[in-house]
Motif scaffolding. Structure first.
Motif, PDB file in Angstrom:
ATOM      1  N   GLY A 276       3.193 -35.100  30.090  1.00  0.00           N
ATOM      2  CA  GLY A 276       3.218 -34.728  28.868  1.00  0.00           C
ATOM      3  C   GLY A 276       4.474 -35.246  28.135  1.00  0.00           C
ATOM      4  O   GLY A 276       4.602 -35.068  26.908  1.00  0.00           O
ATOM      5  N   ASP A 277       5.490 -35.757  28.962  1.00  0.00           N
ATOM      6  CA  ASP A 277       6.788 -36.221  28.393  1.00  0.00           C
ATOM      7  C   ASP A 277       6.383 -37.605  27.622  1.00  0.00           C
ATOM      8  O   ASP A 277       7.021 -37.854  26.408  1.00  0.00           O
ATOM      9  N   LEU A 278       5.214 -38.386  28.024  1.00  0.00           N
ATOM     10  CA  LEU A 278       5.149 -39.680  27.135  1.00  0.00           C
ATOM     11  C   LEU A 278       4.634 -39.166  25.774  1.00  0.00           C
ATOM     12  O   LEU A 278       5.230 -39.641  24.778  1.00  0.00           O
ATOM     13  N   ASP A 279       3.813 -37.987  25.743  1.00  0.00           N
ATOM     14  CA  ASP A 279       3.320 -37.780  24.491  1.00  0.00           C
ATOM     15  C   ASP A 279       4.551 -37.140  23.722  1.00  0.00           C
ATOM     16  O   ASP A 279       4.654 -37.381  22.369  1.00  0.00           O
ATOM     17  N   HIS A 280       5.474 -36.307  24.211  1.00  0.00           N
ATOM     18  CA  HIS A 280       6.440 -35.888  23.499  1.00  0.00           C
ATOM     19  C   HIS A 280       7.435 -37.040  22.934  1.00  0.00           C
ATOM     20  O   HIS A 280       7.770 -37.011  21.893  1.00  0.00           O
ATOM     21  N   ALA A 281       7.737 -37.997  23.703  1.00  0.00           N
ATOM     22  CA  ALA A 281       8.294 -39.178  23.166  1.00  0.00           C
ATOM     23  C   ALA A 281       7.735 -39.912  22.020  1.00  0.00           C
ATOM     24  O   ALA A 281       8.503 -40.243  21.174  1.00  0.00           O
ATOM     25  N   LEU A 282       6.488 -39.949  22.271  1.00  0.00           N
ATOM     26  CA  LEU A 282       5.822 -40.586  21.312  1.00  0.00           C
ATOM     27  C   LEU A 282       5.820 -39.745  19.826  1.00  0.00           C
ATOM     28  O   LEU A 282       5.790 -40.247  18.644  1.00  0.00           O
ATOM     29  N   ALA A 283       5.650 -38.271  20.062  1.00  0.00           N
ATOM     30  CA  ALA A 283       5.820 -37.552  18.757  1.00  0.00           C
ATOM     31  C   ALA A 283       7.205 -37.580  18.259  1.00  0.00           C
ATOM     32  O   ALA A 283       7.308 -37.570  17.042  1.00  0.00           O
ATOM     33  N   LEU A 284       8.228 -37.863  19.007  1.00  0.00           N
ATOM     34  CA  LEU A 284       9.498 -37.917  18.524  1.00  0.00           C
ATOM     35  C   LEU A 284       9.952 -39.237  17.632  1.00  0.00           C
ATOM     36  O   LEU A 284      10.430 -39.380  16.778  1.00  0.00           O
ATOM     37  N   MET A 285       8.934 -40.479  18.166  1.00  0.00           N
ATOM     38  CA  MET A 285       9.426 -41.598  17.725  1.00  0.00           C
ATOM     39  C   MET A 285       8.411 -41.505  16.236  1.00  0.00           C
ATOM     40  O   MET A 285       8.883 -42.158  15.321  1.00  0.00           O
ATOM     41  N   GLU A 286       7.407 -41.027  16.179  1.00  0.00           N
ATOM     42  CA  GLU A 286       6.534 -40.659  15.094  1.00  0.00           C
ATOM     43  C   GLU A 286       7.287 -39.904  14.113  1.00  0.00           C
ATOM     44  O   GLU A 286       7.387 -40.186  12.687  1.00  0.00           O
ATOM     45  N   LYS A 287       7.997 -38.861  14.285  1.00  0.00           N
ATOM     46  CA  LYS A 287       8.904 -37.866  13.757  1.00  0.00           C
ATOM     47  C   LYS A 287       9.706 -38.740  12.898  1.00  0.00           C
ATOM     48  O   LYS A 287      10.118 -38.540  11.731  1.00  0.00           O
ATOM     49  N   TYR A 288      10.605 -39.710  13.576  1.00  0.00           N
ATOM     50  CA  TYR A 288      11.572 -40.550  12.885  1.00  0.00           C
ATOM     51  C   TYR A 288      11.007 -41.805  12.221  1.00  0.00           C
ATOM     52  O   TYR A 288      12.035 -42.639  11.962  1.00  0.00           O
ATOM     53  N   GLY A 289       9.827 -42.068  12.391  1.00  0.00           N
ATOM     54  CA  GLY A 289       9.327 -43.368  11.885  1.00  0.00           C
ATOM     55  C   GLY A 289       9.788 -44.723  12.644  1.00  0.00           C
ATOM     56  O   GLY A 289       9.819 -45.912  11.990  1.00  0.00           O
ATOM     57  N   THR A 290      10.177 -44.197  13.895  1.00  0.00           N
ATOM     58  CA  THR A 290      10.665 -45.644  14.562  1.00  0.00           C
ATOM     59  C   THR A 290       9.974 -46.648  15.063  1.00  0.00           C
ATOM     60  O   THR A 290      10.405 -47.761  14.994  1.00  0.00           O
TER      61      THR A 290
END
Length: 333
Positions: A276-290
């Protein structure tokens, strides 16, 4: 019509245009990777050199020479030099990264051993310097030897920076210039130098290769999180699993809350990853539009590459190089 449809593989068009010279370069490579006393050298080298790569870097040297209608044969030696430097770094990289596969095939270090890969890489570096010297140009020797040093420096920097959350975009760019852009820019620059191009034109060739290489690498790093495994040959999130700090993550870390930073420290710095860490990492990148910000950066460098071509002669090769800059980022649009 989107850009991916409009731009029809310019590297293939370039390969067709330069077919005779590429054939001569390939023949030169085969001759120079031979060894009278150590048959393992051509075995290991052939495994990588003949693995079906695009030969993009040597093509850039040949293309730069064609832009100025160069009629000698030193560009062939320089194109072979560029390919040898590239192959040597791949052999060394696979040992450092403990890689088991490259271009869909087992790596040389897996088929033979680490010692063979390192020593054959050293042999190819030596061969590349012999080829440079044969051109009789100290300027060419200076450019390519500096590129070789920059590549090695970039690899060492990446080792220390890859899992350090203090790595910022400036350090990332320095790593990218080392691992990718340095050889792109040297490849185009020496093609102009050997052809007698003006200082302004040589600088434009350098700027084109530098920006093209940076766009290429940023696109590659973005596709690790957004790409199709069948197209890229990589599984989504490989860089995350291998704890590599690339631009999308660097941008997310720069904006992270204390809790988010603790997540990045656990997964990247300490390597303690769970399901689940990869999904969380992707969610954080999505959150900040990176991911989108990284895409814009790649497109921006492609635009810089195209702008540099304005100082070069109006020639069919220039059009293809322009399309090549679009093509390396077309996967992102």
């Amino acid at each position: 019509m989107d850009i991916a449809t409009r731009v029809a593989k310019p590297h293939e068009e370039l390969a067709d245009l330069l077919a005779d010279e590429l054939q001569a370069v390939n023949a030169l490579i085969r001759r120079r990777m031979a060894s009278e006393h150590a048959p393992r050298i051509p075995e290991v080298t052939a495994h990588l050199v003949e693995a079906g790569g695009k030969r993009l870097r040597p093509m850039l040297t040949l293309a730069a020479a064609r832009l100025f209608e160069y009629d000698g044969d030193h560009h062939l030696r320089l194109a072979a030099t560029v390919e040898f430097i590239h192959t040597a770094t791949l052999l060394h990289d696979d040992v450092v990264d403990e890689s088991a596969q490259r271009r869909g095939r087992p790596t040389a270090n897996l088929l033979w051993d680490n010692k063979s890969s390192v020593l054959v890489g050293d042999y190819l570096f030596a061969r590349s310097f012999q080829l440079m010297v044969e051109t009789g140009s100290l300027r060419v020797l200076d450019i390519l030897s500096n590129a070789a040093a920059t590549i090695a420096e970039g690899e060492v920097l990446q080792m220390t920076a890859a899992t350090d959350l203090g790595t910022d975009e400036g350090v990332y760019l320095q790593v990218v210039r080392g691992k990718t852009a340095a050889l792109f820019s040297a490849a185009t620059e020496v093609g102009g130098v050997i052809s007698g191009a003006s200082e302004q034109e040589v600088r434009a060739l350098f700027d084109y290769g530098d920006a093209l290489g940076i766009a290429f690498q940023i696109a590659d790093d973005l596709l690790d999180y957004q790409g199709d495994a069948k197209t890229t040959g990589k599984n989504v999130g490989d860089d995350f699993r291998e704890r590599k700090l690339t631009l999308p993550v660097i941008k997310a870390v720069a904006q992270a809350t204390a809790e988010e930073r603790a997540f990045w420290q656990r997964t990247i710095e300490k390597g303690q990853q769970a399901e689940g860490d990869l999904d969380h990492a992707l969610a954080l990148m999505e959150k900040y539009g990176t991911l989108e910000a990284t895409r814009r950066d790649a497109l921006g460098w492609a635009e810089k590459a195209k702008a540099a071509l304005g100082a070069l002669p109006d020639h069919p090769v220039r059009r293809i190089l322009h399309e090549l800059a679009d093509y390396v980022v077309a996967r992102l649009t």
